[in-house]
Design an enzyme around this catalytic site. Structure first.
Site, PDB file in Angstrom:
ATOM      1  CE1 TYR A  52      -4.051  -1.627   5.692  1.00  0.00           C
ATOM      2  CE2 TYR A  52      -3.048   0.422   4.928  1.00  0.00           C
ATOM      3  CZ  TYR A  52      -3.642  -0.801   4.656  1.00  0.00           C
ATOM      4  OH  TYR A  52      -3.818  -1.193   3.346  1.00  0.00           O
TER       5      TYR A  52
ATOM      6  CB  SER B 227      -0.874  -0.021   1.259  1.00  0.00           C
ATOM      7  OG  SER B 227      -1.411   1.249   1.508  1.00  0.00           O
TER       8      SER B 227
ATOM      9  CD  GLU C 121      -2.260   5.340   4.457  1.00  0.00           C
ATOM     10  OE1 GLU C 121      -2.094   5.515   5.668  1.00  0.00           O
ATOM     11  OE2 GLU C 121      -2.523   6.274   3.683  1.00  0.00           O
TER      12      GLU C 121
HETATM   13  P1  NAP Z   1     -11.430  -4.531   1.994  1.00  0.00           P
HETATM   14  O1  NAP Z   1     -12.599  -4.171   1.137  1.00  0.00           O
HETATM   15  O2  NAP Z   1     -11.323  -3.981   3.376  1.00  0.00           O
HETATM   16  O3  NAP Z   1     -11.357  -6.141   2.062  1.00  0.00           O
HETATM   17  C1  NAP Z   1     -10.562  -6.797   3.001  1.00  0.00           C
HETATM   18  C2  NAP Z   1     -10.863  -8.293   2.946  1.00  0.00           C
HETATM   19  O4  NAP Z   1     -10.036  -8.954   3.913  1.00  0.00           O
HETATM   20  C3  NAP Z   1     -12.309  -8.664   3.266  1.00  0.00           C
HETATM   21  O5  NAP Z   1     -12.704  -9.672   2.363  1.00  0.00           O
HETATM   22  C4  NAP Z   1     -12.209  -9.220   4.685  1.00  0.00           C
HETATM   23  O6  NAP Z   1     -13.211 -10.159   4.984  1.00  0.00           O
HETATM   24  C5  NAP Z   1     -10.854  -9.900   4.597  1.00  0.00           C
HETATM   25  N1  NAP Z   1     -10.284 -10.216   5.919  1.00  0.00           N
HETATM   26  C6  NAP Z   1     -10.127  -9.384   6.969  1.00  0.00           C
HETATM   27  N2  NAP Z   1      -9.561 -10.028   7.996  1.00  0.00           N
HETATM   28  C7  NAP Z   1      -9.360 -11.318   7.598  1.00  0.00           C
HETATM   29  C8  NAP Z   1      -8.830 -12.458   8.207  1.00  0.00           C
HETATM   30  N3  NAP Z   1      -8.390 -12.455   9.482  1.00  0.00           N
HETATM   31  N4  NAP Z   1      -8.745 -13.608   7.495  1.00  0.00           N
HETATM   32  C9  NAP Z   1      -9.207 -13.644   6.217  1.00  0.00           C
HETATM   33  N5  NAP Z   1      -9.752 -12.595   5.585  1.00  0.00           N
HETATM   34  C10 NAP Z   1      -9.824 -11.436   6.264  1.00  0.00           C
HETATM   35  O7  NAP Z   1     -10.072  -4.128   1.252  1.00  0.00           O
HETATM   36  P2  NAP Z   1      -9.802  -3.749  -0.302  1.00  0.00           P
HETATM   37  O8  NAP Z   1     -10.004  -2.283  -0.467  1.00  0.00           O
HETATM   38  O9  NAP Z   1     -10.473  -4.705  -1.181  1.00  0.00           O
HETATM   39  O10 NAP Z   1      -8.221  -3.971  -0.362  1.00  0.00           O
HETATM   40  C11 NAP Z   1      -7.669  -5.245  -0.645  1.00  0.00           C
HETATM   41  C12 NAP Z   1      -6.241  -5.312  -0.118  1.00  0.00           C
HETATM   42  O11 NAP Z   1      -5.470  -4.276  -0.711  1.00  0.00           O
HETATM   43  C13 NAP Z   1      -6.104  -5.102   1.381  1.00  0.00           C
HETATM   44  O12 NAP Z   1      -5.014  -5.883   1.826  1.00  0.00           O
HETATM   45  C14 NAP Z   1      -5.756  -3.627   1.534  1.00  0.00           C
HETATM   46  O13 NAP Z   1      -5.040  -3.401   2.740  1.00  0.00           O
HETATM   47  C15 NAP Z   1      -4.902  -3.440   0.299  1.00  0.00           C
HETATM   48  N6  NAP Z   1      -4.863  -2.111  -0.288  1.00  0.00           N
HETATM   49  C16 NAP Z   1      -6.045  -1.468  -0.585  1.00  0.00           C
HETATM   50  C17 NAP Z   1      -6.001  -0.243  -1.215  1.00  0.00           C
HETATM   51  C18 NAP Z   1      -7.275   0.484  -1.607  1.00  0.00           C
HETATM   52  O14 NAP Z   1      -7.188   1.692  -1.890  1.00  0.00           O
HETATM   53  N7  NAP Z   1      -8.414  -0.189  -1.676  1.00  0.00           N
HETATM   54  C19 NAP Z   1      -4.756   0.347  -1.545  1.00  0.00           C
HETATM   55  C20 NAP Z   1      -3.586  -0.354  -1.237  1.00  0.00           C
HETATM   56  C21 NAP Z   1      -3.654  -1.589  -0.624  1.00  0.00           C
HETATM   57  P3  NAP Z   1     -14.638  -9.734   5.613  1.00  0.00           P
HETATM   58  O15 NAP Z   1     -15.509  -9.431   4.434  1.00  0.00           O
HETATM   59  O16 NAP Z   1     -15.036 -10.953   6.359  1.00  0.00           O
HETATM   60  O17 NAP Z   1     -14.407  -8.533   6.490  1.00  0.00           O
HETATM   61  O1  F7E Z   2      -8.917   8.340   3.920  1.00  0.00           O
HETATM   62  C1  F7E Z   2      -9.277  11.851   5.009  1.00  0.00           C
HETATM   63  C2  F7E Z   2      -8.373  10.972   5.840  1.00  0.00           C
HETATM   64  O2  F7E Z   2      -9.980   6.320   4.877  1.00  0.00           O
HETATM   65  C3  F7E Z   2      -8.379   9.170   2.915  1.00  0.00           C
HETATM   66  C4  F7E Z   2      -7.251   2.252   2.491  1.00  0.00           C
HETATM   67  O3  F7E Z   2      -7.794   1.530   1.408  1.00  0.00           O
HETATM   68  O4  F7E Z   2      -6.037   3.693   1.005  1.00  0.00           O
HETATM   69  C5  F7E Z   2      -6.983   3.680   2.053  1.00  0.00           C
HETATM   70  O5  F7E Z   2      -6.491   4.396   3.190  1.00  0.00           O
HETATM   71  C6  F7E Z   2      -8.113  10.549   3.478  1.00  0.00           C
HETATM   72  C7  F7E Z   2      -7.336  10.569   4.796  1.00  0.00           C
HETATM   73  O6  F7E Z   2      -8.303   6.093   2.989  1.00  0.00           O
HETATM   74  C8  F7E Z   2     -12.587  11.652   6.470  1.00  0.00           C
HETATM   75  O7  F7E Z   2      -7.853  11.693   6.957  1.00  0.00           O
HETATM   76  C9  F7E Z   2     -11.229  13.207   5.818  1.00  0.00           C
HETATM   77  O8  F7E Z   2      -6.332  11.541   4.730  1.00  0.00           O
HETATM   78  O9  F7E Z   2     -10.504   6.962   2.490  1.00  0.00           O
HETATM   79  P1  F7E Z   2      -9.525   6.888   3.588  1.00  0.00           P
HETATM   80  P2  F7E Z   2      -6.757   5.953   3.421  1.00  0.00           P
HETATM   81  O10 F7E Z   2      -6.546   6.202   4.852  1.00  0.00           O
HETATM   82  O11 F7E Z   2      -5.962   6.765   2.456  1.00  0.00           O
HETATM   83  C10 F7E Z   2      -4.766   3.118   1.326  1.00  0.00           C
HETATM   84  C11 F7E Z   2      -3.908   3.176   0.091  1.00  0.00           C
HETATM   85  C12 F7E Z   2      -4.881   1.765   1.933  1.00  0.00           C
HETATM   86  O12 F7E Z   2      -4.003   0.935   1.763  1.00  0.00           O
HETATM   87  C13 F7E Z   2      -5.959   1.577   2.950  1.00  0.00           C
HETATM   88  O13 F7E Z   2      -6.239   0.189   3.137  1.00  0.00           O
HETATM   89  O14 F7E Z   2      -9.367  11.168   3.768  1.00  0.00           O
HETATM   90  N1  F7E Z   2     -10.619  12.025   5.570  1.00  0.00           N
HETATM   91  N2  F7E Z   2     -12.427  13.004   6.375  1.00  0.00           N
HETATM   92  C14 F7E Z   2     -11.436  11.033   5.959  1.00  0.00           C
HETATM   93  N3  F7E Z   2     -11.308   9.700   5.895  1.00  0.00           N
HETATM   94  C15 F7E Z   2     -12.336   8.933   6.337  1.00  0.00           C
HETATM   95  N4  F7E Z   2     -12.243   7.590   6.262  1.00  0.00           N
HETATM   96  N5  F7E Z   2     -13.480   9.502   6.867  1.00  0.00           N
HETATM   97  C16 F7E Z   2     -13.660  10.861   6.956  1.00  0.00           C
HETATM   98  O15 F7E Z   2     -14.677  11.338   7.420  1.00  0.00           O
END
Ligand code: NAP
Ligand code: F7E
Length: 322
Positions: free
Chosen positions: A147, A123, A125
């Site tokens: 995270y 990520s 992050e």
């Molecule tokens: P998500 O919607 O939060 O999905 C996470 C998945 O992980 C869900 O299916 C959840 O199952 C499963 N999970 C959680 N804890 C588990 C456990 N102990 N054992 C097995 N499965 C478990 O995340 P996403 O946005 O699709 O992202 C997919 C991956 O990419 C994640 O690793 C995330 O950290 C990473 N990532 C996401 C982004 C982004 O912007 N979306 C960017 C960079 C990296 P449940 O449905 O049961 O909760």
């Molecule tokens: O926040 C700001 C907050 O929670 C984005 C995950 O998929 O992407 C995701 O992480 C920004 C932050 O995503 C609210 O402070 C303002 O600066 O949508 P977010 P994230 O933290 O960037 C990365 C790449 C991952 O890997 C993670 O799994 O938005 N913000 N106001 C807020 N954020 C939330 N959630 N809620 C608010 O009300």
């Protein structure tokens, strides 16, 4: 027919990746964790076409059994505790799943099926307090949340297994990617659902935290293509995947409210409750390695993404009303 195992198949990315792999002729196995209520909303439409099996990243034995039974050609590890604010409230759980869970899965593959190609969901992050603008595969990490710290561990353990055991283990360092299937607590979906609720008179305001944070947002459907491409290369490697553009949360609000001809300034209220103990202020990718080596580029623009999400939330709420 190649076989692929997806952990986190019930998540946003898991559902898009399952669709993509099926369209390419894969047999898809989706790992889900046990829960007292089913959580298959994102995969209801393909539930009958994939094999659902139970397993948990906490539980080493379940992972070994799954790899033994299926010997998948490819494993995509998308499972994680992925919501950044929760990682401060539950730092140990986040480390157990998002960090150590990856070692458990890599161990299962090493012991049972070492030729399997492995994808780790790293990520942006990990860049946290950024040391360089834009961020590439060579940018040093400075995570700002439990995270982010967990993802740095999982990123390096993936590289370590590649170098120690010559396993095919790749990491995609993906910048934020969104879609109509995004979880409701993430800021983009919170905004687009908020816009739809306000448009239909169901809410009067939208309470958000830091509006100045900047993110490199793309469409999840484009990003799962990059995951697949990574595992088709001759050698395992790590790639930054992003759009190369950055936009603030404020700008996201402005564009989202404009889709329904409203002015965000009249509805968005800043609330300290949503501020984070340590913020990631600016993310912007340099995805040139992915473009040059994988031939990958995003197709959906920022404005198209925002419109797609607002339109989808309008239609969801409209269907519920009728
Ligand atoms: P998500 O919607 O939060 O999905 C996470 C998945 O992980 C869900 O299916 C959840 O199952 C499963 N999970 C959680 N804890 C588990 C456990 N102990 N054992 C097995 N499965 C478990 O995340 P996403 O946005 O699709 O992202 C997919 C991956 O990419 C994640 O690793 C995330 O950290 C990473 N990532 C996401 C982004 C982004 O912007 N979306 C960017 C960079 C990296 P449940 O449905 O049961 O909760
Ligand atoms: O926040 C700001 C907050 O929670 C984005 C995950 O998929 O992407 C995701 O992480 C920004 C932050 O995503 C609210 O402070 C303002 O600066 O949508 P977010 P994230 O933290 O960037 C990365 C790449 C991952 O890997 C993670 O799994 O938005 N913000 N106001 C807020 N954020 C939330 N959630 N809620 C608010 O009300």
């Amino acid at each position: 027919m190649p076989t692929a195992l997806i952990t986190g198949v019930t998540g946003q990315d898991g559902s898009y990746l399952a669709e993509l792999l099926m369209s390419k002729g894969y047999e898809v196995i989706g790992m889900v964790r046990h829960s007292s209520t089913m959580n298959f909303e994102r995969i209801l439409h393909i539930q009958d076409q994939i094999e659902i099996i139970q397993g948990d990243l906490h539980d080493q034995g379940s992972l070994v059994n799954i790899i033994e039974e299926h010997h998948p050609d490819e494993v995509y590890n998308l499972a994680a505790q992925s919501f950044v604010p929760v990682s401060w409230n539950q730092p140990v759980l986040t480390g157990e799943v998002t960090a150590l869970g990856v070692t458990r899965l890599l161990e299962a593959i090493r012991l049972v099926s070492p030729k399997t190609h492995f994808y780790q969901a790293s990520s942006s992050e990990m860049f946290g307090k950024v040391q360089e603008v834009p961020q590439s595969e060579r940018t040093p990490f400075y995570p700002r949340s439990p995270y982010g710290v967990s993802k740095v561990y999982s990123h390096w353990i993936t590289i370590n297994y590649r170098e120690s055991y010559e396993m095919y283990a790749s990491s995609g360092i993906l910048f934020n990617h969104e879609s109509p299937r995004r979880g409701l607590e993430f800021v983009t979906r919170k905004i687009t659902q908020g816009v739809a609720r306000i448009k239909f008179g169901m809410s009067k305001e939208l309470r958000l935290g830091n509006l100045e944070a900047q993110r490199d947002w793309g469409f999840a459907g484009d990003y799962v293509e990059a995951m697949w491409l990574m595992l088709q290369q001759d050698r395992a490697n790590d790639y930054v995947i992003g759009s190369g553009e950055t936009h603030s949360v404020r700008e996201f609000c402005q564009v989202a409210f404009e889709v329904v001809d409203l002015d965000y300034k009249e509805y968005v209220v800043q609330d300290e409750k949503f501020y984070r103990p340590a913020e990631v202020d600016l993310l912007i990718s340099d995805p040139s390695k992915a473009k040059n080596e994988l031939g990958w580029e995003p197709k959906v623009s920022f404005k198209q993404l925002v419109s797609m999400m607002v339109e989808s939330d309008l239609s969801n709420l409209n269907n519920k009303k009728n």
